[in-house]
Design a protein around this motif. Structure first.
Motif, PDB file in Angstrom:
ATOM      1  N   ASP A   1       0.820  -1.157  -0.009  1.00 44.45           N
ATOM      2  CA  ASP A   1       0.041   0.052   0.129  1.00 44.45           C
ATOM      3  C   ASP A   1       0.892   1.261  -0.001  1.00 44.45           C
ATOM      4  O   ASP A   1       0.640   2.345  -0.733  1.00 44.45           O
ATOM      5  N   GLU A   2       1.767   1.262   0.656  1.00 43.07           N
ATOM      6  CA  GLU A   2       2.798   2.567   0.784  1.00 43.07           C
ATOM      7  C   GLU A   2       3.546   2.598  -0.651  1.00 43.07           C
ATOM      8  O   GLU A   2       3.838   3.692  -0.961  1.00 43.07           O
ATOM      9  N   LEU A   3       4.010   1.526  -1.231  1.00 39.95           N
ATOM     10  CA  LEU A   3       4.542   1.673  -2.556  1.00 39.95           C
ATOM     11  C   LEU A   3       3.507   2.276  -3.435  1.00 39.95           C
ATOM     12  O   LEU A   3       3.959   3.249  -4.258  1.00 39.95           O
ATOM     13  N   ILE A   4       2.331   1.638  -3.260  1.00 41.37           N
ATOM     14  CA  ILE A   4       1.253   2.531  -4.271  1.00 41.37           C
ATOM     15  C   ILE A   4       1.208   3.805  -3.954  1.00 41.37           C
ATOM     16  O   ILE A   4       1.067   4.823  -4.888  1.00 41.37           O
ATOM     17  N   LYS A   5       0.880   4.228  -2.774  1.00 42.81           N
ATOM     18  CA  LYS A   5       0.871   5.707  -2.453  1.00 42.81           C
ATOM     19  C   LYS A   5       2.232   6.546  -2.895  1.00 42.81           C
ATOM     20  O   LYS A   5       2.025   7.782  -3.134  1.00 42.81           O
ATOM     21  N   ALA A   6       3.368   5.763  -2.844  1.00 47.08           N
ATOM     22  CA  ALA A   6       4.667   6.548  -3.280  1.00 47.08           C
ATOM     23  C   ALA A   6       4.859   6.454  -4.826  1.00 47.08           C
ATOM     24  O   ALA A   6       5.765   6.982  -5.418  1.00 47.08           O
ATOM     25  N   GLY A   7       3.598   6.000  -5.633  1.00 44.55           N
ATOM     26  CA  GLY A   7       3.702   5.878  -7.191  1.00 44.55           C
ATOM     27  C   GLY A   7       4.379   4.877  -7.635  1.00 44.55           C
ATOM     28  O   GLY A   7       4.668   5.075  -8.919  1.00 44.55           O
ATOM     29  N   GLN A   8       4.652   3.698  -6.831  1.00 38.09           N
ATOM     30  CA  GLN A   8       5.202   2.832  -7.530  1.00 38.09           C
ATOM     31  C   GLN A   8       4.152   1.928  -8.378  1.00 38.09           C
ATOM     32  O   GLN A   8       2.984   2.099  -7.970  1.00 38.09           O
ATOM     33  N   LYS A   9       4.466   1.188  -9.641  1.00 37.10           N
ATOM     34  CA  LYS A   9       3.447   0.741 -10.203  1.00 37.10           C
ATOM     35  C   LYS A   9       3.305  -0.656  -9.716  1.00 37.10           C
ATOM     36  O   LYS A   9       4.125  -1.422  -9.486  1.00 37.10           O
ATOM     37  N   VAL A  10       1.955  -0.970  -9.548  1.00 34.85           N
ATOM     38  CA  VAL A  10       1.420  -2.340  -8.839  1.00 34.85           C
ATOM     39  C   VAL A  10       0.496  -2.766  -9.776  1.00 34.85           C
ATOM     40  O   VAL A  10      -0.729  -1.848 -10.308  1.00 34.85           O
ATOM     41  N   SER A  11       0.586  -4.186 -10.450  1.00 39.11           N
ATOM     42  CA  SER A  11      -0.655  -4.574 -11.484  1.00 39.11           C
ATOM     43  C   SER A  11      -1.228  -5.853 -10.852  1.00 39.11           C
ATOM     44  O   SER A  11      -0.665  -6.411  -9.878  1.00 39.11           O
ATOM     45  N   LEU A  12      -2.421  -6.024 -11.225  1.00 36.88           N
ATOM     46  CA  LEU A  12      -2.972  -7.393 -11.037  1.00 36.88           C
ATOM     47  C   LEU A  12      -2.953  -8.390 -11.800  1.00 36.88           C
ATOM     48  O   LEU A  12      -2.605  -7.981 -13.082  1.00 36.88           O
ATOM     49  N   PHE A  13      -2.976  -9.563 -11.498  1.00 39.34           N
ATOM     50  CA  PHE A  13      -3.019 -10.727 -12.655  1.00 39.34           C
ATOM     51  C   PHE A  13      -4.031 -11.620 -11.950  1.00 39.34           C
ATOM     52  O   PHE A  13      -4.233 -11.793 -10.993  1.00 39.34           O
ATOM     53  N   GLU A  14      -4.600 -12.476 -13.233  1.00 40.81           N
ATOM     54  CA  GLU A  14      -5.533 -13.566 -12.610  1.00 40.81           C
ATOM     55  C   GLU A  14      -4.925 -14.602 -12.758  1.00 40.81           C
ATOM     56  O   GLU A  14      -4.165 -15.114 -13.688  1.00 40.81           O
ATOM     57  N   LEU A  15      -4.994 -15.569 -11.613  1.00 43.33           N
ATOM     58  CA  LEU A  15      -4.456 -16.988 -11.521  1.00 43.33           C
ATOM     59  C   LEU A  15      -5.726 -17.957 -11.918  1.00 43.33           C
ATOM     60  O   LEU A  15      -6.744 -17.487 -11.451  1.00 43.33           O
ATOM     61  N   THR A  16      -5.142 -18.819 -12.574  1.00 46.50           N
ATOM     62  CA  THR A  16      -6.403 -19.882 -13.072  1.00 46.50           C
ATOM     63  C   THR A  16      -5.681 -21.393 -12.499  1.00 46.50           C
ATOM     64  O   THR A  16      -4.560 -21.267 -12.109  1.00 46.50           O
ATOM     65  N   GLY A  17      -6.786 -22.410 -12.242  1.00 46.00           N
ATOM     66  CA  GLY A  17      -6.444 -23.638 -11.777  1.00 46.00           C
ATOM     67  C   GLY A  17      -6.978 -23.639 -10.379  1.00 46.00           C
ATOM     68  O   GLY A  17      -7.766 -23.108 -10.091  1.00 46.00           O
ATOM     69  N   ASP A  18      -6.109 -24.566  -9.930  1.00 49.83           N
ATOM     70  CA  ASP A  18      -6.579 -25.100  -8.497  1.00 49.83           C
ATOM     71  C   ASP A  18      -5.668 -24.347  -7.394  1.00 49.83           C
ATOM     72  O   ASP A  18      -4.575 -23.614  -7.726  1.00 49.83           O
ATOM     73  N   TYR A  19      -6.207 -24.041  -6.200  1.00 50.22           N
ATOM     74  CA  TYR A  19      -5.657 -23.097  -5.199  1.00 50.22           C
ATOM     75  C   TYR A  19      -5.856 -23.931  -3.896  1.00 50.22           C
ATOM     76  O   TYR A  19      -7.080 -24.341  -3.466  1.00 50.22           O
ATOM     77  N   ILE A  20      -4.845 -24.044  -3.090  1.00 55.00           N
ATOM     78  CA  ILE A  20      -4.769 -24.585  -1.937  1.00 55.00           C
ATOM     79  C   ILE A  20      -4.073 -23.775  -0.797  1.00 55.00           C
ATOM     80  O   ILE A  20      -2.836 -23.504  -1.296  1.00 55.00           O
ATOM     81  N   ASN A  21      -4.424 -23.385   0.344  1.00 52.82           N
ATOM     82  CA  ASN A  21      -3.961 -22.401   1.172  1.00 52.82           C
ATOM     83  C   ASN A  21      -2.717 -23.427   1.805  1.00 52.82           C
ATOM     84  O   ASN A  21      -3.268 -24.245   2.598  1.00 52.82           O
ATOM     85  N   LEU A  22      -1.641 -23.044   1.881  1.00 55.73           N
ATOM     86  CA  LEU A  22      -0.386 -24.111   2.652  1.00 55.73           C
ATOM     87  C   LEU A  22      -0.326 -23.332   4.008  1.00 55.73           C
ATOM     88  O   LEU A  22       0.663 -22.530   3.761  1.00 55.73           O
ATOM     89  N   ASN A  23      -0.754 -23.756   4.827  1.00 51.50           N
ATOM     90  CA  ASN A  23      -0.727 -23.307   5.955  1.00 51.50           C
ATOM     91  C   ASN A  23      -0.235 -24.338   7.154  1.00 51.50           C
ATOM     92  O   ASN A  23      -0.011 -24.144   8.332  1.00 51.50           O
ATOM     93  N   ASP A  24      -0.263 -25.696   6.564  1.00 53.13           N
ATOM     94  CA  ASP A  24      -0.034 -26.791   7.713  1.00 53.13           C
ATOM     95  C   ASP A  24       0.319 -28.048   6.670  1.00 53.13           C
ATOM     96  O   ASP A  24       0.375 -27.945   5.468  1.00 53.13           O
ATOM     97  N   VAL A  25       0.942 -28.989   7.282  1.00 54.88           N
ATOM     98  CA  VAL A  25       1.510 -30.134   6.560  1.00 54.88           C
ATOM     99  C   VAL A  25       0.278 -31.138   5.934  1.00 54.88           C
ATOM    100  O   VAL A  25       0.548 -31.564   4.713  1.00 54.88           O
ATOM    101  N   ALA A  26      -0.805 -30.829   6.439  1.00 51.22           N
ATOM    102  CA  ALA A  26      -1.672 -31.520   5.895  1.00 51.22           C
ATOM    103  C   ALA A  26      -2.425 -30.849   4.551  1.00 51.22           C
ATOM    104  O   ALA A  26      -2.531 -31.410   3.443  1.00 51.22           O
ATOM    105  N   ALA A  27      -2.435 -29.479   4.460  1.00 48.86           N
ATOM    106  CA  ALA A  27      -2.674 -28.775   3.130  1.00 48.86           C
ATOM    107  C   ALA A  27      -1.296 -28.951   2.013  1.00 48.86           C
ATOM    108  O   ALA A  27      -1.628 -29.181   0.924  1.00 48.86           O
ATOM    109  N   LEU A  28      -0.304 -29.145   2.650  1.00 49.66           N
ATOM    110  CA  LEU A  28       0.878 -29.663   1.696  1.00 49.66           C
ATOM    111  C   LEU A  28       0.825 -30.746   1.180  1.00 49.66           C
ATOM    112  O   LEU A  28       0.909 -31.028  -0.109  1.00 49.66           O
TER     113      LEU A  28
END
Length: 92
Positions: free
Chosen positions: A45-72
């Motif tokens: 957020d600070e980078l954006i406010k300072a004028g740094q370029k930030v872009s978004l992109f779309e991810l496709t496919g499957d997503y798993i949040n890796l927070n623990d061994v079971a998720a891995l």
């Protein structure tokens, strides 16, 4: 917005970043400025406010949040199944 209290659409923010190597120097500067910690989302957020370029992109496919061994393990299983299905479709 990080952790919104009201959901206004069906988009999912998963906080994946592709970072220009120059940003690491700015991040080091933020740590060296005496701050006890740097929350990365706030840093962006600070980078954006300072004028740094930030872009978004779309991810496709499957997503798993890796927070623990079971998720891995689930992610590994998903990757193995996808590879096997790809190999089977190539064979026949």
């Amino acid at each position: 917005m990080e952790n919104p209290t009201t959901i206004t659409n069906d988009n999912l923010g998963i906080a994946s970043f592709l970072i220009n190597p120059d940003i690491f120097g700015l991040l080091e500067d933020a740590y060296d400025s005496g701050r006890p910690s740097v929350e990365f989302i706030n840093f962006v957020d600070e980078l954006i406010k300072a004028g740094q370029k930030v872009s978004l992109f779309e991810l496709t496919g499957d997503y798993i949040n890796l927070n623990d061994v079971a998720a891995l393990e689930a992610a590994n299983d998903l990757a193995i199944r996808a590879r096997l299905l790809r190999e089977q479709s190539e064979e026949g």
